[in-house]
Design a protein around this motif. Sequence first.
Motif, PDB file in Angstrom:
ATOM      1  N   MET A  72       0.823  -1.205   0.000  1.00 16.79           N
ATOM      2  CA  MET A  72       0.000   0.000   0.000  1.00 16.79           C
ATOM      3  C   MET A  72       0.860   1.260   0.000  1.00 16.79           C
ATOM      4  SD  MET A  72      -3.058  -1.100   2.579  1.00 16.79           S
ATOM      5  CE  MET A  72      -3.727   0.546   2.531  1.00 16.79           C
ATOM      6  N   LYS A  73       1.970   1.224   0.725  1.00 18.17           N
ATOM      7  CA  LYS A  73       2.879   2.377   0.720  1.00 18.17           C
ATOM      8  C   LYS A  73       3.475   2.584  -0.668  1.00 18.17           C
ATOM      9  CE  LYS A  73       4.173   1.975   5.613  1.00 18.17           C
ATOM     10  NZ  LYS A  73       5.278   1.660   6.576  1.00 18.17           N
ATOM     11  N   ASP A  74       3.846   1.482  -1.332  1.00 18.44           N
ATOM     12  CA  ASP A  74       4.375   1.585  -2.697  1.00 18.44           C
ATOM     13  C   ASP A  74       3.327   2.168  -3.634  1.00 18.44           C
ATOM     14  OD1 ASP A  74       6.710   0.464  -1.773  1.00 18.44           O
ATOM     15  OD2 ASP A  74       6.247  -1.566  -2.505  1.00 18.44           O
ATOM     16  N   MET A  75       2.065   1.780  -3.447  1.00 18.24           N
ATOM     17  CA  MET A  75       0.999   2.304  -4.287  1.00 18.24           C
ATOM     18  C   MET A  75       0.815   3.803  -4.049  1.00 18.24           C
ATOM     19  SD  MET A  75      -1.264   1.783  -6.601  1.00 18.24           S
ATOM     20  CE  MET A  75      -1.339   0.005  -6.715  1.00 18.24           C
ATOM     21  N   GLU A  76       0.886   4.224  -2.790  1.00 19.21           N
ATOM     22  CA  GLU A  76       0.757   5.651  -2.481  1.00 19.21           C
ATOM     23  C   GLU A  76       1.849   6.462  -3.151  1.00 19.21           C
ATOM     24  OE1 GLU A  76       0.700   6.053   1.733  1.00 19.21           O
ATOM     25  OE2 GLU A  76      -1.154   4.917   1.992  1.00 19.21           O
ATOM     26  N   GLU A  77       3.060   5.947  -3.153  1.00 11.81           N
ATOM     27  CA  GLU A  77       4.172   6.652  -3.795  1.00 11.81           C
ATOM     28  C   GLU A  77       3.991   6.695  -5.309  1.00 11.81           C
ATOM     29  OE1 GLU A  77       6.733   8.350  -2.483  1.00 11.81           O
ATOM     30  OE2 GLU A  77       5.652   8.052  -0.591  1.00 11.81           O
ATOM     31  N   ALA A  78       3.590   5.571  -5.890  1.00  9.10           N
ATOM     32  CA  ALA A  78       3.422   5.525  -7.347  1.00  9.10           C
ATOM     33  C   ALA A  78       2.288   6.451  -7.804  1.00  9.10           C
ATOM     34  CB  ALA A  78       3.145   4.089  -7.791  1.00  9.10           C
ATOM     35  N   ARG A  79       1.279   6.621  -6.981  1.00  8.00           N
ATOM     36  CA  ARG A  79       0.160   7.500  -7.347  1.00  8.00           C
ATOM     37  C   ARG A  79       0.581   8.961  -7.419  1.00  8.00           C
ATOM     38  NH1 ARG A  79      -5.199   6.416  -7.121  1.00  8.00           N
ATOM     39  NH2 ARG A  79      -5.640   8.391  -6.067  1.00  8.00           N
ATOM     40  N   LYS A  80       1.709   9.293  -6.809  1.00  8.42           N
ATOM     41  CA  LYS A  80       2.192  10.683  -6.833  1.00  8.42           C
ATOM     42  C   LYS A  80       2.980  10.999  -8.105  1.00  8.42           C
ATOM     43  CE  LYS A  80       2.591  10.720  -1.776  1.00  8.42           C
ATOM     44  NZ  LYS A  80       3.550  10.785  -0.624  1.00  8.42           N
ATOM     45  N   ASP A  81       3.279   9.981  -8.896  1.00  5.54           N
ATOM     46  CA  ASP A  81       4.035  10.208 -10.124  1.00  5.54           C
ATOM     47  C   ASP A  81       3.275  11.191 -11.024  1.00  5.54           C
ATOM     48  OD1 ASP A  81       4.669   9.515 -13.104  1.00  5.54           O
ATOM     49  OD2 ASP A  81       6.324   8.606 -11.964  1.00  5.54           O
ATOM     50  N   PRO A  82       3.951  12.216 -11.572  1.00  8.15           N
ATOM     51  CA  PRO A  82       3.268  13.242 -12.384  1.00  8.15           C
ATOM     52  C   PRO A  82       2.492  12.665 -13.564  1.00  8.15           C
ATOM     53  CG  PRO A  82       5.509  13.928 -11.852  1.00  8.15           C
ATOM     54  CD  PRO A  82       5.376  12.517 -11.388  1.00  8.15           C
ATOM     55  N   ARG A  83       2.989  11.582 -14.158  1.00  4.23           N
ATOM     56  CA  ARG A  83       2.293  10.988 -15.304  1.00  4.23           C
ATOM     57  C   ARG A  83       0.930  10.436 -14.893  1.00  4.23           C
ATOM     58  NH1 ARG A  83       6.923   6.820 -16.775  1.00  4.23           N
ATOM     59  NH2 ARG A  83       6.994   6.869 -14.483  1.00  4.23           N
ATOM     60  N   ILE A  84       0.892   9.775 -13.741  1.00  2.00           N
ATOM     61  CA  ILE A  84      -0.365   9.198 -13.271  1.00  2.00           C
ATOM     62  C   ILE A  84      -1.295  10.282 -12.754  1.00  2.00           C
ATOM     63  CG2 ILE A  84      -1.331   7.794 -11.402  1.00  2.00           C
ATOM     64  CD1 ILE A  84      -0.475   6.180 -13.813  1.00  2.00           C
ATOM     65  N   VAL A  85      -0.737  11.299 -12.102  1.00  8.92           N
ATOM     66  CA  VAL A  85      -1.561  12.429 -11.635  1.00  8.92           C
ATOM     67  C   VAL A  85      -2.240  13.097 -12.828  1.00  8.92           C
ATOM     68  CG1 VAL A  85      -1.515  14.689 -10.541  1.00  8.92           C
ATOM     69  CG2 VAL A  85      -0.189  12.808  -9.560  1.00  8.92           C
ATOM     70  N   GLN A  86      -1.474  13.309 -13.883  1.00  9.12           N
ATOM     71  CA  GLN A  86      -2.026  13.932 -15.080  1.00  9.12           C
ATOM     72  C   GLN A  86      -3.098  13.046 -15.723  1.00  9.12           C
ATOM     73  OE1 GLN A  86       0.960  14.850 -17.996  1.00  9.12           O
ATOM     74  NE2 GLN A  86      -0.464  15.910 -19.374  1.00  9.12           N
ATOM     75  N   LEU A  87      -2.879  11.737 -15.707  1.00 13.25           N
ATOM     76  CA  LEU A  87      -3.859  10.819 -16.277  1.00 13.25           C
ATOM     77  C   LEU A  87      -5.155  10.841 -15.476  1.00 13.25           C
ATOM     78  CD1 LEU A  87      -4.080   8.725 -18.584  1.00 13.25           C
ATOM     79  CD2 LEU A  87      -3.402   6.971 -16.938  1.00 13.25           C
ATOM     80  N   ARG A  88      -5.052  10.838 -14.153  1.00 14.86           N
ATOM     81  CA  ARG A  88      -6.258  10.891 -13.313  1.00 14.86           C
ATOM     82  C   ARG A  88      -7.001  12.202 -13.529  1.00 14.86           C
ATOM     83  NH1 ARG A  88      -2.929   8.771  -9.130  1.00 14.86           N
ATOM     84  NH2 ARG A  88      -2.960  10.797  -8.074  1.00 14.86           N
ATOM     85  N   ASP A  89      -6.259  13.303 -13.663  1.00 14.99           N
ATOM     86  CA  ASP A  89      -6.912  14.600 -13.913  1.00 14.99           C
ATOM     87  C   ASP A  89      -7.671  14.572 -15.237  1.00 14.99           C
ATOM     88  OD1 ASP A  89      -5.913  15.560 -11.551  1.00 14.99           O
ATOM     89  OD2 ASP A  89      -4.227  16.639 -12.465  1.00 14.99           O
ATOM     90  N   ALA A  90      -7.066  13.932 -16.254  1.00 15.01           N
ATOM     91  CA  ALA A  90      -7.733  13.854 -17.557  1.00 15.01           C
ATOM     92  C   ALA A  90      -9.002  13.007 -17.467  1.00 15.01           C
ATOM     93  CB  ALA A  90      -6.766  13.267 -18.590  1.00 15.01           C
ATOM     94  N   ILE A  91      -8.945  11.916 -16.708  1.00 19.20           N
ATOM     95  CA  ILE A  91     -10.136  11.073 -16.524  1.00 19.20           C
ATOM     96  C   ILE A  91     -11.229  11.870 -15.814  1.00 19.20           C
ATOM     97  CG2 ILE A  91     -11.045   9.028 -15.376  1.00 19.20           C
ATOM     98  CD1 ILE A  91      -8.302   7.719 -15.766  1.00 19.20           C
ATOM     99  N   THR A  92     -10.853  12.581 -14.762  1.00 21.41           N
ATOM    100  CA  THR A  92     -11.823  13.373 -14.000  1.00 21.41           C
ATOM    101  C   THR A  92     -12.481  14.421 -14.880  1.00 21.41           C
ATOM    102  OG1 THR A  92     -10.495  13.059 -11.994  1.00 21.41           O
ATOM    103  CG2 THR A  92     -12.130  14.816 -11.967  1.00 21.41           C
ATOM    104  N   GLU A  93     -11.668  15.105 -15.696  1.00 19.34           N
ATOM    105  CA  GLU A  93     -12.203  16.136 -16.580  1.00 19.34           C
ATOM    106  C   GLU A  93     -13.161  15.539 -17.607  1.00 19.34           C
ATOM    107  OE1 GLU A  93     -10.552  19.565 -19.698  1.00 19.34           O
ATOM    108  OE2 GLU A  93      -9.153  18.458 -18.406  1.00 19.34           O
ATOM    109  N   ALA A  94     -12.809  14.379 -18.151  1.00 18.67           N
ATOM    110  CA  ALA A  94     -13.683  13.737 -19.144  1.00 18.67           C
ATOM    111  C   ALA A  94     -15.007  13.307 -18.506  1.00 18.67           C
ATOM    112  CB  ALA A  94     -12.970  12.529 -19.755  1.00 18.67           C
ATOM    113  N   ILE A  95     -14.938  12.768 -17.290  1.00 19.76           N
ATOM    114  CA  ILE A  95     -16.162  12.374 -16.596  1.00 19.76           C
ATOM    115  C   ILE A  95     -17.043  13.589 -16.342  1.00 19.76           C
ATOM    116  CG2 ILE A  95     -17.061  11.484 -14.419  1.00 19.76           C
ATOM    117  CD1 ILE A  95     -14.681   9.583 -14.312  1.00 19.76           C
TER     118      ILE A  95
END
Length: 808
Positions: free
Chosen positions: A487-510
């Motif tokens: 879970m700690k590894d997942m928390e760190e990976a979620r902070k990666d700028p590429r994934i943050v940008q992808l989540r933002d794009a998904i949120t905007e599309a929704i």
Amino acid sequence: MKCFEAWVSIFRGSDLTPLIEPLIANLDPSSLDLFDPTATALISVLSSSSLSDGAGPRMLTEPLLLWSAHWGSIVVQKTMEAGGTDDVGHALCKLLVGLGDHSTHYLASKIASTDPLEPAFNPVAAQTGGALPTKGQLVQTFLRLLLAFSAMPGYYGVDEEESEMTLGFWYLFQEELWSVNVPTKDGERRDAAKEKDMWAVASAVYAELVAALRIKVKWPPLRSGWAKDQVEKFQVYRRDVGDTLINAYYVLRNDMLAFYVNDNVACLSVPEESVQWEEIEASLHCIMSIQEAVPVEENEYLARLFSPEILGRLPTTKHIRLRRTTLALIGSYSSWFTVLSTPDLLMGVISYVAAALPEPALCLRAADALRDLCDDNRVALAPHIAAFGELHAGLTGVPDTEKAKVLQSIASVIQALPPRNQIPPIETIVTPVLSKLVEALQTSRELPEEARILAIQQLHTLTGITKGLTQATEAIMLDEEPALESMKDMEEARKDPRIVQLRDAITEAICSCVDLWSTDASVSDALSELFKSITALPADTNLISLPPTPLLQFVCNAAQRQLTAVWLTLANMLTVQMDPPSVYPSALRPVPAPEARVVIQNVTESLLQSSLQFFCAPGVLEANPDIVHAFFDCMEKIAFHFVSIFYNLPQESFDGLVHCAIAALSLQERYSVVGASTFLITFINRSHSSDDLGDAKAVIVQRHGPEIIRAILVGFAGVAPRSAAPNLVELLSTFVTKYPTETKLWVSQILFADDFIPSKADSEAKEKFIRALFSSRTLRRTRDAAQQFILVARGLEGSSFGYSSVTM
């Protein structure tokens, strides 16, 4: 015979027994006019009389078995010589099945018996002469007759109707075999030798059945000229045979798999142009049918089946029916591959499935099989992620409807990688989907219908990807160090700028989809499925999981445009995620963060505004039970997790909510009453147990207590549906236990008021109800008192219907 059949159920056994011998004497196969009604009458004796369920073995079972051994064998022989059955054969088959259903225990217990036969009478004494067969010989002859009908030449539904009639017997017979005890003569110990003989004969019988049914489920060659209804009837028959084969597997176990696998090897050993593909397809169908009974453990026959020896030699072009069955077989055994020590066999199967994806006739089955394989074997497949990258690159020919399943399969494999390594492949599969979704949004004005359909497809695809990225384990042991580290590894990976940008794009599309299409039922359903899969509790979070806060805002916006049960149900789910359990071991549940309270406060006010405005129109509450139920479910969850929110509402909003709940208690739709009752119970209990509310927690009782109690009592007296009585009782019990003094006063005033609704309960009944209600403030006593009052008030006292209709 017809008259006797009509009255057979009234005869006592002693009256019926003398009629058996003359009945069997009338079983003359040479005269259909006599044979058919007599057989039908005997079937009624076997199934509907005092001699049913195995009664009368000497008087009924054994004489019929003797008759079957002689005359039945003659009829079956003539049937086989003729290549098909006639009316006499059909009537005989019905009689044999009726005898088998009646005497299942006798047949199972005597299948290998060497005991001499001593029937009450011999119906064929003149024809047979000599010594009688043993009981075991007689049973085995009977089973051969039934096997003959199970293996009737021709195709079921086209050439014959008898083979299907026998299938139910083989199920009952297998069940009975397992319950048979084989005692010694002293009746104390099981005789191992006799038991071994019994199973040897049973295995031989079921081996013959398995071989016969494989032939019976074989499709005719293509272009057979069957009508559509004949094809459908044969498909149903194949499914019924599959159920029977499961029972055969419990007798034969691996011998059954060995038969089918060896049969396929033999079929494939001839030159390719001479291979009988219909026979191979039939064997594969039979193996697929028994999957649920086959244990998930190493199995040499399944290993051969999925190896190059068999699977590797099956065609990868044309032969659509065979390949469709093979794909369904692979999908059904997807969990079996988890026991393999190496993934070589699994990768060969994956390759076979992937090759079928571009073919329209096979794409659906191939996508389903691939999804099941990847979901069950994600850890074993993770090292081969590069191969799935190639698979993704070659999806151009796969329809969008099935591409979602393929991407879910790939996502399942990605999920087994370390979180940091998941980022590039997730980007690779999600970005094209988002691009198509944005394209649909941009073209919505010019091509509204095409854009809407495209958007729905991409939302379904995103849902499939998020489901694949969800961990396969149903429960995670959070107190285990590896789980916490992951879970700690997942928390760190979620902070990666590429994934943050992808989540933002998904949120905007929704957000854009909700703004544009929230009133469209198909789009809102697709968004609902996506919301459910893309949000998660902390323990299940993946790289593209979205927080509930922005989604709650989208839900509120959609509900303001058009209130539906979909949006209220989503608000319910997301509210729970705003108060998640701690990811770390703790004896106490964490207190919701202040930010979460602010969000839920705004959500509650928004949903109340749109909901109460919707419900205020005449007849809306009655006409929309699904929305009413979803609304109170949502309010109940808010009350459970954030009860103090309600005490910060504007007074008119709070009063409007309670008045709406009171009105719902009097509706005729049960689920509306249940929803309102559950909300009020939770709200009162959570308020009463909260130390933070102080005196404010009594506001609902002070302002609305009498109204709620009146709604409960009016419901008891006849307004609310009887099926909702237990929920009203629980709500009343909540008041009685939490506020006994006030409740007793209100109950007395309301019941004896001049404006209380007319009912059958007089003053004495009301007094009795009040005394019983407050004599012991327990749910059980409240329930008993309310139940008696409901019966009296509705005029149902003393009636069995009345009692059963309010039993709680």
